[in-house]
Write an enzyme that holds these catalytic residues in place. Structure first.
Site, mmCIF file in Angstrom:
data_model
loop_
_atom_site.group_PDB
_atom_site.id
_atom_site.type_symbol
_atom_site.label_atom_id
_atom_site.label_comp_id
_atom_site.label_asym_id
_atom_site.label_seq_id
_atom_site.Cartn_x
_atom_site.Cartn_y
_atom_site.Cartn_z
ATOM 1 N N LYS A 151 28.448 83.667 -43.027
ATOM 2 C CA LYS A 151 27.511 84.852 -43.878
ATOM 3 C C LYS A 151 28.148 85.003 -45.463
ATOM 4 O O LYS A 151 27.316 85.274 -46.113
ATOM 5 C CB LYS A 151 27.849 86.062 -43.243
ATOM 6 C CG LYS A 151 26.791 85.953 -41.866
ATOM 7 C CD LYS A 151 25.399 85.858 -42.152
ATOM 8 C CE LYS A 151 24.735 85.905 -40.569
ATOM 9 N NZ LYS A 151 23.471 85.607 -40.724
ATOM 10 N N GLU A 172 20.234 94.041 -44.295
ATOM 11 C CA GLU A 172 20.048 94.343 -42.906
ATOM 12 C C GLU A 172 21.130 93.527 -42.051
ATOM 13 O O GLU A 172 21.719 92.467 -42.697
ATOM 14 C CB GLU A 172 18.687 93.744 -42.478
ATOM 15 C CG GLU A 172 18.794 92.232 -41.908
ATOM 16 C CD GLU A 172 18.806 91.363 -42.974
ATOM 17 O OE1 GLU A 172 18.459 91.691 -44.259
ATOM 18 O OE2 GLU A 172 19.410 90.155 -42.938
ATOM 19 N N SER A 209 30.488 78.908 -36.377
ATOM 20 C CA SER A 209 29.910 79.861 -37.569
ATOM 21 C C SER A 209 30.907 81.359 -37.838
ATOM 22 O O SER A 209 30.654 81.846 -38.604
ATOM 23 C CB SER A 209 28.698 80.162 -37.397
ATOM 24 O OG SER A 209 28.157 80.810 -36.088
#
Lengths: 406, 267
Positions: A99, A121, A388
């Site tokens: 991210k 969000e 990830s």
């Protein structure tokens, strides 16, 4: 390195209006159009600006810790007894997931645009943490919208965000999960558009978000290409990534689009199983519709109402998917499959025990599919799984399932 | 000629301004909607904006989101809303009705099927919040070929180039969003609204209605002085929410809110 310049991944999509074939676009209220046009113009300019790119690359190297390793999971491969499994270690990034690649990029945009306030969000909380992190570093005010259900499931990340100075707002409307957090963030943005930058966490939403998030995440696939050539001497036979909104997957896939020998496999959250309807797998079991500013595959009922989703992993618990994935699915260039909660949890335990790497429950879906697939393939085949994120944030969820409370 | 044009022409001749209430169809239950629509007309409404419930009303505030949730508890679908309009038309063939909502319920049943059903039921216009003109090239044509007006939003952040474009695409009336924010926001600045309305008026002959932030007879009156129509939603939906446990009182009490605004606007 020469391989990077030889790469020819199609950069021509989306088109000028943000469409990936029939998908994507800008399906928003007029109240948001001005802000999206401004963002698009700024991004067009900065994405070609060598200073901006240099600052982005510098941050990825020295703040995030890139390049992330491509790790040959030899014991896992041996245990499965088939193809070789490599892990792209996005879990080793600062803040523990892919991210941050995107939040670094978007926070730089906010800085160049002179916006003192950012909002985000978050589902699992990884994007919220990554946003709060870059906001702290740049001295920006940060507000994170998070579904009330997810606030409960991800208490650790909520506290991390608060420690970083962000305000976490539990969202109690609708299904109280990621989609509702996104609705609420959009509302904040409409209201405070003059001083606020909205850092969307996945390659979804109205144009230009799917494109710019993809561009920021493509560092994953670009590095993987180079590392594959260096370490294996060729490109992998397949790249595999979990798909919620789909940002880690598109970041891995996009640089391989023109390499037709490389299969691209997106793994959706099968939840309690596709047959039960309780899942979060719109590409596997949904149909095209319009939500959150884009046309894409959705989980919806016959009347066009968005359905509640289920996944053991909060980060995949989303009824839509980034529009480029919808398009890659229709083109047949990428394949999309589903892994259910149990399979993902088994993969979580296996990777932890065999390799000493605790994956995020999201990434565990990709691991689970890679293990299934590797078993059917000869030993000289190579699968790259995008790991990830790391699983520390999920320890409470897994402990709960084991009946353990701390 | 569309009912909207007939209605706005008549208002213009009598030098009156349109009062346009918004209510969500099926809120708090489907039985209330029809008597409520008639009560709104009796109280002085000129046009009714009937909200189509959607699970994710992104451009609306919490008031309308909750209204959608109440209606969806009763599984009110787009086709049910169209059926309500058909019922309404049995006794009121003059008051224009505009369906306001989001694109996905329309996509789900298909544009042509929707347009045919809406027209047959006596719907006059469609306002799809998340369908800006550049995404609406085909639908806009399809709707207008069938005689359905397509109403578009304009906001304080809309550039003048876009204002022109929206004036070309729009029909029936244009909806100017008075504040930066979602429905139910506060802080209405009548002076700023007047400036923008005058700017738009130079581009089009379409009636200009203003919504967002109008909550009482005073603000309705102030907007009526500068625009052709006054749209009120959240304040009505709030009253509906308060009366959700005694729905029989809704038509009269919500009608009274409209009657008070009507008096202020006509005074």
């Amino acid at each position: 390195m020469s391989i990077e310049t030889e790469q020819t991944a199609k950069q021509t999509y989306p088109d000028a209006r943000g469409h990936f074939g029939p998908y994507g676009g800008r399906f928003v209220s007029e109240t948001l159009i001005g802000a999206l046009e401004e963002l698009e113009a700024v991004y067009e300019q900065l994405s070609k600006d060598p200073d901006f790119q240099a600052e982005f690359d510098r941050d990825l190297a020295h703040y995030v810790g890139r390049p992330s390793p491509l790790y040959h999971a030899e014991r896992l491969s041996a245990k499965v007894g088939g193809a070789q499994i490599y892990l792209k270690r996005e879990d080793l990034n600062h803040t523990g997931a892919h991210k941050v690649n995107n939040t670094i990029g978007q926070a730089l945009l906010a800085k160049f645009m002179g916006k003192p306030r950012v909002i985000a969000e978050t589902g699992a909380g990884q994007h919220g943490v990554a946003s709060a992190t870059v906001a702290a570093r740049l001295g920006l005010e940060c507000k994170v919208y998070m579904g009330a259900e997810d606030v409960k499931r991800q208490a650790l990340n909520v506290y991390r965000m608060r420690l970083l100075g962000a305000e976490v707002i539990p969202v109690t409307s609708g299904t109280k999960t990621l989609k509702d957090a996104m609705n609420e963030a959009m509302r904040d943005w409409v209201t405070n558009v003059d001083n606020t930058f909205y850092i969307i966490g996945t390659a979804a939403g109205p144009h230009p978000y799917p494109k710019l998030v993809r561009d920021f995440q493509c560092v994953i696939g670009r590095e993987t290409r180079v590392q594959s050539m260096t370490q294996i001497g060729r490109l992998p036979d397949a790249v595999i990534a979990c798909v919620g909104g789909g940002s880690n997957a598109i970041g891995m896939f996009h640089p391989f689009i023109d390499d037709t020998s490389v299969r691209m496999i997106g793994v959706e959250a099968g939840g309690h199983g596709l047959a039960t309807g309780q899942h979060a797998a719109p590409l596997s079991d949904g149909r095209p519709g319009v939500l959150h500013g884009m046309r894409t595959y959705l989980m919806e009922d016959d009347a066009g109402q968005i359905l509640p989703t289920h996944s053991v992993s909060a980060g995949l618990d989303y009824p839509g998917v980034g529009p480029e994935h919808s398009w890659l699915k229709d083109l047949g260039r990428a394949e999309y499959v589903a892994i259910d909660d149990h399979e993902a949890l088994d993969a979580f335990r296996t990777l932890t025990q065999v390799e000493g790497i605790m994956p995020a429950l999201e990434s565990s879906h990709a691991i689970a599919y890679a293990m299934k697939m590797a078993k059917e393939l000869p030993k000289d085949k190579v699968l790259v799984v995008n790991l990830s994120g790391r699983g520390d944030k999920d320890i409470h969820t897994v402990a709960d399932l084991d009946g353990i409370t701390f | 000629m569309s009912r909207l044009k007939t209605r706005f022409d008549a208002l213009s001749q009598s030098k009156r301004k349109a009062l346009i209430p918004y209510v969500t169809a099926g809120d708090p239950n489907p039985q209330v909607t029809l008597p409520l629509m008639h009560a709104l007309v009796s109280a002085g409404a000129d046009v009714i904006e009937l909200g189509v419930p959607f699970s994710d009303p992104m451009a609306d505030g919490p008031v309308i989101q909750l209204a959608c949730e109440r209606a969806l508890m009763h599984h009110v679908r787009l086709l049910d809303v169209i059926a309500m309009v058909a019922e309404f038309r049995k006794t009121d063939n003059e008051t224009p009705v505009v369906l306001m909502g989001y694109l996905n319920p329309i996509e789900a049943i298909g544009y042509e099927r929707f347009a045919d059903a809406a027209l047959a039921a006596g719907v006059d216009g469609v306002l799809t919040v998340d369908l800006p003109p550049e995404e609406a090239v085909e639908t806009s044509q399809l709707f207008r070929d069938r005689g359905l007006d397509t109403i578009y939003l304009m906001s304080p952040a809309t550039s003048s180039a876009r204002l022109k474009q929206i004036c070309e695409y729009g029909s029936g009336y244009l909806y100017y969003v008075s504040v930066k924010g979602v429905t139910g926001s506060a802080a209405l600045n009548v002076g700023e609204v007047a400036d923008k309305i005058n700017q738009v008026r130079a581009m089009t002959n379409l009636p200009l209605a203003v919504g967002f932030g109008i909550r009482d007879p005073q603000s309705a009156r102030a907007i009526a002085d500068v625009a052709d129509g006054v749209i009120v939603g959240s304040v009505l939906v709030n009253r509906i929410a308060e009366l959700a446990e005694s729905p029989d009182l809704i038509p009269e009490q919500v009608g009274q809110l409209i009657a008070d605004m009507r008096s202020a606007m006509d005074a």
